[in-house]
Design a protein around this motif. Structure first.
Motif, PDB file in Angstrom:
ATOM      1  N   LEU A   1       0.834  -1.207   0.000  1.00 12.96           N
ATOM      2  CA  LEU A   1       0.000   0.000   0.000  1.00 12.96           C
ATOM      3  C   LEU A   1       0.864   1.250   0.000  1.00 12.96           C
ATOM      4  CD1 LEU A   1      -2.834  -1.000   2.475  1.00 12.96           C
ATOM      5  CD2 LEU A   1      -3.040  -0.623   0.020  1.00 12.96           C
ATOM      6  N   ASP A   2       1.956   1.222   0.743  1.00 10.99           N
ATOM      7  CA  ASP A   2       2.866   2.359   0.789  1.00 10.99           C
ATOM      8  C   ASP A   2       3.524   2.569  -0.574  1.00 10.99           C
ATOM      9  OD1 ASP A   2       4.173   4.471   2.145  1.00 10.99           O
ATOM     10  OD2 ASP A   2       5.993   3.227   2.213  1.00 10.99           O
ATOM     11  N   GLN A   3       3.937   1.483  -1.226  1.00 11.24           N
ATOM     12  CA  GLN A   3       4.524   1.580  -2.566  1.00 11.24           C
ATOM     13  C   GLN A   3       3.516   2.135  -3.566  1.00 11.24           C
ATOM     14  OE1 GLN A   3       5.749  -2.410  -3.382  1.00 11.24           O
ATOM     15  NE2 GLN A   3       7.829  -2.111  -2.589  1.00 11.24           N
ATOM     16  N   LEU A   4       2.277   1.670  -3.463  1.00 11.92           N
ATOM     17  CA  LEU A   4       1.216   2.140  -4.360  1.00 11.92           C
ATOM     18  C   LEU A   4       0.970   3.629  -4.171  1.00 11.92           C
ATOM     19  CD1 LEU A   4      -1.068   1.525  -6.388  1.00 11.92           C
ATOM     20  CD2 LEU A   4      -2.506   0.974  -4.428  1.00 11.92           C
ATOM     21  N   THR A   5       0.873   4.060  -2.926  1.00 12.67           N
ATOM     22  CA  THR A   5       0.632   5.473  -2.640  1.00 12.67           C
ATOM     23  C   THR A   5       1.782   6.330  -3.139  1.00 12.67           C
ATOM     24  OG1 THR A   5      -0.602   4.829  -0.683  1.00 12.67           O
ATOM     25  CG2 THR A   5       0.095   7.119  -0.815  1.00 12.67           C
ATOM     26  N   ARG A   6       3.007   5.888  -2.893  1.00 14.44           N
ATOM     27  CA  ARG A   6       4.181   6.648  -3.323  1.00 14.44           C
ATOM     28  C   ARG A   6       4.251   6.724  -4.843  1.00 14.44           C
ATOM     29  NH1 ARG A   6       8.523   3.703  -1.626  1.00 14.44           N
ATOM     30  NH2 ARG A   6       7.553   3.614   0.416  1.00 14.44           N
ATOM     31  N   LEU A   7       3.969   5.609  -5.517  1.00 18.19           N
ATOM     32  CA  LEU A   7       3.997   5.588  -6.978  1.00 18.19           C
ATOM     33  C   LEU A   7       2.966   6.548  -7.562  1.00 18.19           C
ATOM     34  CD1 LEU A   7       5.034   4.146  -9.624  1.00 18.19           C
ATOM     35  CD2 LEU A   7       3.058   2.665  -9.357  1.00 18.19           C
ATOM     36  N   LEU A   8       1.753   6.508  -7.030  1.00 21.34           N
ATOM     37  CA  LEU A   8       0.694   7.365  -7.564  1.00 21.34           C
ATOM     38  C   LEU A   8       0.964   8.842  -7.300  1.00 21.34           C
ATOM     39  CD1 LEU A   8      -2.499   5.328  -6.644  1.00 21.34           C
ATOM     40  CD2 LEU A   8      -1.386   5.510  -8.859  1.00 21.34           C
ATOM     41  N   SER A   9       1.457   9.163  -6.111  1.00 20.35           N
ATOM     42  CA  SER A   9       1.631  10.571  -5.769  1.00 20.35           C
ATOM     43  C   SER A   9       2.839  11.206  -6.465  1.00 20.35           C
ATOM     44  CB  SER A   9       1.745  10.743  -4.256  1.00 20.35           C
ATOM     45  OG  SER A   9       2.873  10.052  -3.775  1.00 20.35           O
ATOM     46  N   HIS A  10       3.884  10.431  -6.765  1.00 23.70           N
ATOM     47  CA  HIS A  10       5.084  11.009  -7.360  1.00 23.70           C
ATOM     48  C   HIS A  10       5.112  10.934  -8.880  1.00 23.70           C
ATOM     49  CE1 HIS A  10       6.844  11.800  -3.542  1.00 23.70           C
ATOM     50  NE2 HIS A  10       6.927  10.517  -3.201  1.00 23.70           N
ATOM     51  N   ASN A  11       4.477   9.942  -9.472  1.00 22.26           N
ATOM     52  CA  ASN A  11       4.636   9.726 -10.912  1.00 22.26           C
ATOM     53  C   ASN A  11       3.433  10.121 -11.754  1.00 22.26           C
ATOM     54  OD1 ASN A  11       7.101   8.691 -10.273  1.00 22.26           O
ATOM     55  ND2 ASN A  11       6.486   6.564 -10.414  1.00 22.26           N
ATOM     56  N   TYR A  12       2.296  10.346 -11.137  1.00 25.96           N
ATOM     57  CA  TYR A  12       1.089  10.612 -11.921  1.00 25.96           C
ATOM     58  C   TYR A  12       0.398  11.873 -11.420  1.00 25.96           C
ATOM     59  CZ  TYR A  12       1.780   5.838 -13.499  1.00 25.96           C
ATOM     60  OH  TYR A  12       2.315   4.698 -14.039  1.00 25.96           O
ATOM     61  N   PHE A  13      -0.286  12.541 -12.334  1.00 25.78           N
ATOM     62  CA  PHE A  13      -1.035  13.763 -12.054  1.00 25.78           C
ATOM     63  C   PHE A  13      -2.496  13.359 -11.915  1.00 25.78           C
ATOM     64  CE2 PHE A  13      -2.493  18.079 -13.528  1.00 25.78           C
ATOM     65  CZ  PHE A  13      -1.960  18.761 -12.451  1.00 25.78           C
ATOM     66  N   LEU A  14      -2.973  13.151 -10.675  1.00 29.71           N
ATOM     67  CA  LEU A  14      -4.289  12.567 -10.428  1.00 29.71           C
ATOM     68  C   LEU A  14      -5.060  13.348  -9.372  1.00 29.71           C
ATOM     69  CD1 LEU A  14      -3.001   8.918  -9.992  1.00 29.71           C
ATOM     70  CD2 LEU A  14      -4.065   9.830 -12.027  1.00 29.71           C
ATOM     71  N   GLY A  15      -6.344  13.026  -9.267  1.00 30.36           N
ATOM     72  CA  GLY A  15      -7.163  13.537  -8.172  1.00 30.36           C
ATOM     73  C   GLY A  15      -7.497  15.005  -8.308  1.00 30.36           C
ATOM     74  N   SER A  16      -7.515  15.698  -7.172  1.00 31.42           N
ATOM     75  CA  SER A  16      -7.937  17.092  -7.163  1.00 31.42           C
ATOM     76  C   SER A  16      -6.989  18.020  -7.926  1.00 31.42           C
ATOM     77  CB  SER A  16      -8.145  17.581  -5.731  1.00 31.42           C
ATOM     78  OG  SER A  16      -7.036  17.315  -4.944  1.00 31.42           O
ATOM     79  N   PRO A  17      -5.658  17.805  -7.947  1.00 32.07           N
ATOM     80  CA  PRO A  17      -4.841  18.674  -8.807  1.00 32.07           C
ATOM     81  C   PRO A  17      -5.210  18.566 -10.286  1.00 32.07           C
ATOM     82  CG  PRO A  17      -3.444  17.523  -7.261  1.00 32.07           C
ATOM     83  CD  PRO A  17      -4.812  16.937  -7.130  1.00 32.07           C
ATOM     84  N   LEU A  18      -5.568  17.369 -10.734  1.00 28.76           N
ATOM     85  CA  LEU A  18      -5.988  17.183 -12.126  1.00 28.76           C
ATOM     86  C   LEU A  18      -7.307  17.900 -12.385  1.00 28.76           C
ATOM     87  CD1 LEU A  18      -5.600  15.909 -14.902  1.00 28.76           C
ATOM     88  CD2 LEU A  18      -6.689  13.849 -14.020  1.00 28.76           C
TER      89      LEU A  18
END
Length: 114
Positions: free
Chosen positions: A53-70
């Motif tokens: 879960l920690d790896q997944l969260t880190r991958l999504l937050s650092h490598n992809y432009f997702l969620g409310s910023p998008l």
């Protein structure tokens, strides 16, 4: 339920399906993320370890432009089109299709009063 990127993911769903609940992740990107992390297609959210879960969260937050910023970026782009008075900006203000689609028989979703 697991909370990732301001989204609750359901425990009983497969990881590929649950990731699609996050704004900006579709089926193809969810599959790529699972391949990158080495997760099986059949793994469910509740079967993931804390490390995964920690790896997944880190991958999504650092490598992809997702969620409310998008969402904020898309909204600011539309506001810019409206501010510079472009044709696409005008179509957005009138709640009509902005990419050349026909409106006589289609575009009911776009024309619906909100």
């Amino acid at each position: 339920m697991v909370y990732i990127l301001h989204t609750y993911l359901k425990n009983r769903q497969k990881v590929i399906i649950a990731l699609q609940d996050i704004y900006g992740i579709g089926s193809t990107l969810a599959e790529k993320i699972c391949d990158h992390l080495g997760l099986n297609d059949q793994v469910k959210i509740h079967q993931l370890t804390n490390l995964q879960l920690d790896q997944l969260t880190r991958l999504l937050s650092h490598n992809y432009f997702l969620g409310s910023p998008l969402k904020r970026s898309v909204r600011s782009n539309i506001e810019r089109l409206i501010r510079i008075s472009s044709y696409r900006g005008f179509r957005h203000t009138q709640r009509l299709p902005a990419r050349g689609q026909r409106t006589s028989t289609n575009a009911q979703t776009c024309r619906r009063i909100k």
